[in-house]
Motif scaffolding. Structure first.
Motif, PDB file in Angstrom:
ATOM      1  N   VAL A  51      -6.567  -9.512   4.249  1.00  0.00           N
ATOM      2  CA  VAL A  51      -5.560 -10.294   4.756  1.00  0.00           C
ATOM      3  C   VAL A  51      -5.328  -9.877   6.406  1.00  0.00           C
ATOM      4  O   VAL A  51      -5.994  -8.703   6.661  1.00  0.00           O
ATOM      5  CB  VAL A  51      -4.389 -10.105   4.215  1.00  0.00           C
ATOM      6  N   VAL A  52      -4.657 -10.476   7.124  1.00  0.00           N
ATOM      7  CA  VAL A  52      -4.289 -10.095   8.482  1.00  0.00           C
ATOM      8  C   VAL A  52      -2.482 -10.204   8.550  1.00  0.00           C
ATOM      9  O   VAL A  52      -2.018 -11.351   8.537  1.00  0.00           O
ATOM     10  CB  VAL A  52      -4.832 -11.187   9.645  1.00  0.00           C
ATOM     11  N   PRO A  53      -2.158  -9.037   8.587  1.00  0.00           N
ATOM     12  CA  PRO A  53      -0.775  -9.124   8.463  1.00  0.00           C
ATOM     13  C   PRO A  53       0.213  -9.681   9.684  1.00  0.00           C
ATOM     14  O   PRO A  53      -0.280  -9.205  10.807  1.00  0.00           O
ATOM     15  CB  PRO A  53      -0.203  -7.611   8.267  1.00  0.00           C
ATOM     16  N   THR A  54       0.892 -10.651   9.243  1.00  0.00           N
ATOM     17  CA  THR A  54       2.137 -11.213  10.372  1.00  0.00           C
ATOM     18  C   THR A  54       2.929 -10.166  10.605  1.00  0.00           C
ATOM     19  O   THR A  54       3.258  -9.979  12.132  1.00  0.00           O
ATOM     20  CB  THR A  54       2.546 -12.534  10.134  1.00  0.00           C
ATOM     21  N   VAL A  55       3.541  -9.387   9.679  1.00  0.00           N
ATOM     22  CA  VAL A  55       4.452  -8.535   9.711  1.00  0.00           C
ATOM     23  C   VAL A  55       4.169  -7.325   8.792  1.00  0.00           C
ATOM     24  O   VAL A  55       3.616  -7.619   7.888  1.00  0.00           O
ATOM     25  CB  VAL A  55       6.000  -9.229   9.287  1.00  0.00           C
ATOM     26  N   CYS A  63       0.933  -1.095   0.059  1.00  0.00           N
ATOM     27  CA  CYS A  63      -0.036   0.052   0.046  1.00  0.00           C
ATOM     28  C   CYS A  63       0.756   1.212  -0.121  1.00  0.00           C
ATOM     29  O   CYS A  63       1.949   1.115   0.567  1.00  0.00           O
ATOM     30  CB  CYS A  63      -1.026   0.146   1.145  1.00  0.00           C
ATOM     31  N   ALA A  64       0.135   2.195  -0.717  1.00  0.00           N
ATOM     32  CA  ALA A  64       1.090   3.485  -0.806  1.00  0.00           C
ATOM     33  C   ALA A  64       0.745   4.704   0.766  1.00  0.00           C
ATOM     34  O   ALA A  64       1.586   5.458   0.750  1.00  0.00           O
ATOM     35  CB  ALA A  64       0.803   4.256  -1.843  1.00  0.00           C
ATOM     36  N   SER A  65      -0.124   4.156   1.372  1.00  0.00           N
ATOM     37  CA  SER A  65      -0.431   5.042   2.549  1.00  0.00           C
ATOM     38  C   SER A  65      -1.026   4.299   3.652  1.00  0.00           C
ATOM     39  O   SER A  65      -1.505   3.070   3.560  1.00  0.00           O
ATOM     40  CB  SER A  65      -1.202   6.226   2.171  1.00  0.00           C
ATOM     41  N   LEU A  66      -1.052   4.780   5.063  1.00  0.00           N
ATOM     42  CA  LEU A  66      -1.587   4.183   6.118  1.00  0.00           C
ATOM     43  C   LEU A  66      -2.988   4.207   5.695  1.00  0.00           C
ATOM     44  O   LEU A  66      -3.499   3.209   6.213  1.00  0.00           O
ATOM     45  CB  LEU A  66      -1.363   5.064   7.263  1.00  0.00           C
ATOM     46  N   HIS A  67      -3.760   5.050   5.517  1.00  0.00           N
ATOM     47  CA  HIS A  67      -5.215   5.057   5.185  1.00  0.00           C
ATOM     48  C   HIS A  67      -5.361   3.921   4.201  1.00  0.00           C
ATOM     49  O   HIS A  67      -6.413   3.213   4.581  1.00  0.00           O
ATOM     50  CB  HIS A  67      -5.561   6.443   4.519  1.00  0.00           C
ATOM     51  N   GLU A  68      -4.939   3.562   3.095  1.00  0.00           N
ATOM     52  CA  GLU A  68      -5.074   2.569   2.384  1.00  0.00           C
ATOM     53  C   GLU A  68      -4.930   1.327   2.948  1.00  0.00           C
ATOM     54  O   GLU A  68      -5.586   0.378   2.702  1.00  0.00           O
ATOM     55  CB  GLU A  68      -4.126   2.501   0.939  1.00  0.00           C
ATOM     56  N   ALA A  69      -3.776   1.090   3.664  1.00  0.00           N
ATOM     57  CA  ALA A  69      -3.497  -0.071   4.577  1.00  0.00           C
ATOM     58  C   ALA A  69      -4.687  -0.509   5.625  1.00  0.00           C
ATOM     59  O   ALA A  69      -4.920  -1.543   5.792  1.00  0.00           O
ATOM     60  CB  ALA A  69      -2.233  -0.014   5.162  1.00  0.00           C
ATOM     61  N   GLU A 110       3.202   8.232  13.488  1.00  0.00           N
ATOM     62  CA  GLU A 110       2.078   8.743  13.887  1.00  0.00           C
ATOM     63  C   GLU A 110       0.817   7.667  13.992  1.00  0.00           C
ATOM     64  O   GLU A 110       0.157   7.727  14.782  1.00  0.00           O
ATOM     65  CB  GLU A 110       1.732  10.096  13.253  1.00  0.00           C
ATOM     66  N   GLY A 111       1.177   6.874  12.868  1.00  0.00           N
ATOM     67  CA  GLY A 111       0.230   6.000  12.756  1.00  0.00           C
ATOM     68  C   GLY A 111       0.256   4.496  13.188  1.00  0.00           C
ATOM     69  O   GLY A 111      -0.467   3.442  13.032  1.00  0.00           O
ATOM     70  N   MET A 112       1.418   4.445  13.875  1.00  0.00           N
ATOM     71  CA  MET A 112       1.849   2.965  14.569  1.00  0.00           C
ATOM     72  C   MET A 112       0.863   2.537  15.537  1.00  0.00           C
ATOM     73  O   MET A 112       0.435   1.371  15.447  1.00  0.00           O
ATOM     74  CB  MET A 112       3.212   2.943  14.960  1.00  0.00           C
ATOM     75  N   GLY A 113       0.439   3.186  16.047  1.00  0.00           N
ATOM     76  CA  GLY A 113      -0.946   3.147  17.206  1.00  0.00           C
ATOM     77  C   GLY A 113      -2.028   2.534  16.604  1.00  0.00           C
ATOM     78  O   GLY A 113      -2.555   1.589  17.273  1.00  0.00           O
ATOM     79  N   LEU A 114      -2.414   3.017  15.352  1.00  0.00           N
ATOM     80  CA  LEU A 114      -3.652   2.711  14.565  1.00  0.00           C
ATOM     81  C   LEU A 114      -3.390   1.281  13.934  1.00  0.00           C
ATOM     82  O   LEU A 114      -4.062   0.312  14.017  1.00  0.00           O
ATOM     83  CB  LEU A 114      -3.803   3.460  13.439  1.00  0.00           C
ATOM     84  N   ILE A 115      -2.316   0.841  13.566  1.00  0.00           N
ATOM     85  CA  ILE A 115      -1.939  -0.628  13.093  1.00  0.00           C
ATOM     86  C   ILE A 115      -1.894  -1.489  14.493  1.00  0.00           C
ATOM     87  O   ILE A 115      -2.531  -2.628  13.965  1.00  0.00           O
ATOM     88  CB  ILE A 115      -0.389  -0.666  12.527  1.00  0.00           C
ATOM     89  N   GLN A 116      -1.355  -0.963  15.541  1.00  0.00           N
ATOM     90  CA  GLN A 116      -1.486  -2.039  16.520  1.00  0.00           C
ATOM     91  C   GLN A 116      -2.901  -2.172  16.872  1.00  0.00           C
ATOM     92  O   GLN A 116      -3.221  -3.375  17.441  1.00  0.00           O
ATOM     93  CB  GLN A 116      -0.627  -1.405  17.582  1.00  0.00           C
ATOM     94  N   GLN A 117      -3.696  -0.985  16.871  1.00  0.00           N
ATOM     95  CA  GLN A 117      -5.097  -1.525  17.377  1.00  0.00           C
ATOM     96  C   GLN A 117      -5.660  -2.266  16.234  1.00  0.00           C
ATOM     97  O   GLN A 117      -6.535  -3.099  16.560  1.00  0.00           O
ATOM     98  CB  GLN A 117      -5.997   0.011  17.387  1.00  0.00           C
ATOM     99  N   ARG A 118      -5.563  -2.168  15.046  1.00  0.00           N
ATOM    100  CA  ARG A 118      -6.294  -2.777  14.085  1.00  0.00           C
ATOM    101  C   ARG A 118      -5.889  -4.328  14.106  1.00  0.00           C
ATOM    102  O   ARG A 118      -6.419  -5.184  13.711  1.00  0.00           O
ATOM    103  CB  ARG A 118      -5.839  -2.265  12.532  1.00  0.00           C
ATOM    104  N   TRP A 119      -4.438  -4.456  14.118  1.00  0.00           N
ATOM    105  CA  TRP A 119      -3.780  -5.788  14.082  1.00  0.00           C
ATOM    106  C   TRP A 119      -2.943  -5.910  15.523  1.00  0.00           C
ATOM    107  O   TRP A 119      -1.704  -5.856  15.116  1.00  0.00           O
ATOM    108  CB  TRP A 119      -3.183  -6.058  12.694  1.00  0.00           C
ATOM    109  N   PRO A 120      -3.535  -6.323  16.483  1.00  0.00           N
ATOM    110  CA  PRO A 120      -2.551  -6.334  17.539  1.00  0.00           C
ATOM    111  C   PRO A 120      -1.472  -7.324  17.507  1.00  0.00           C
ATOM    112  O   PRO A 120      -0.347  -7.182  18.049  1.00  0.00           O
ATOM    113  CB  PRO A 120      -3.736  -6.885  18.680  1.00  0.00           C
TER     114      PRO A 120
END
Length: 198
Positions: A47-51, A35-41, A65-75
């Motif tokens: 899929v559920v990303p392992t990495v 993906c080209a951006s956090l919003h798109e991702a 800034e968006g790392m917390g959003l990734i952690q919330q979405r895919w703990p």
């Protein structure tokens, strides 16, 4: 059912294309999504990303800034920051925010492959000592902490682990943040108390 994958978030199409090609060859049993951006991702459902391979400099919301959003979405996802900004402060901030590893875009491809295999095979260690949950350390952070405990300098740790001195410094800064101390000696003392090192 969502499929496991390696998710690449980077706004440079040429870089993404090269990484996708390399990883698809090395990990033929796991999906590679880019993906080209956090919003798109964050809109991905298939899929559920392992990495997650995350760039820091992104359009809109930055990687840090968006790392917390990734952690919330895919703990359970392990975040590996991949950036050209490989100064110690950036490395330390990335690790303190929850990244499992930091890769410089100037690193050799085999270094990325080694880190990814580590992330895919070994879950972050979360020791439980005396009923209290200790800080979660990746295998690499645990290695660095052990060598800090033996009194090795950043330069010596780098030689031992095949890392640049900048990267080691970033890992040490990340460890200080995770352990909530300000000096190496305090980190060693606290880690001994928690049973993380002997």
């Amino acid at each position: 059912m969502a499929q496991e994958a390696i998710l690449i978030i980077d706004d440079h199409a040429l870089f993404r294309s090269g990484i996708v090609s390399m990883l698809a060859t090395a990990f033929d049993s796991i999906s590679i999504v880019d993906c080209a951006s956090l919003h798109e991702a964050l809109t991905i459902d298939a899929v559920v990303p392992t990495v997650v391979l995350l760039d820091i400099q992104l359009p809109g919301l930055s990687g840090l800034e968006g790392m917390g959003l990734i952690q919330q979405r895919w703990p359970a996802a392990r975040i590996v920051v991949v950036s050209a900004l490989d100064m110690p402060d950036t490395v330390g901030a990335s690790l303190a925010q929850g990244a499992c590893a930091f890769l410089s875009k100037t690193d050799r491809p085999d270094r990325m492959m080694s880190v990814l295999r580590e992330m895919l095979e070994d879950p972050p260690a979360t020791p439980n000592v005396g009923g209290a949950v200790c800080p979660s350390l990746t295998p690499r952070q645990a290695e660095v902490l052990t060598l800090v405990g033996r009194g090795l300098s950043n330069k010596m740790i780098g030689r031992r682990l095949g890392l640049s001195e900048h990267t080691v410094r970033g890992h040490v800064q990340g460890l200080l943040s995770v352990l909530r101390v300000t000096r190496r000696a305090e980190a060693v003392f606290k880690a001994q108390q928690l049973g993380l090192i002997r």
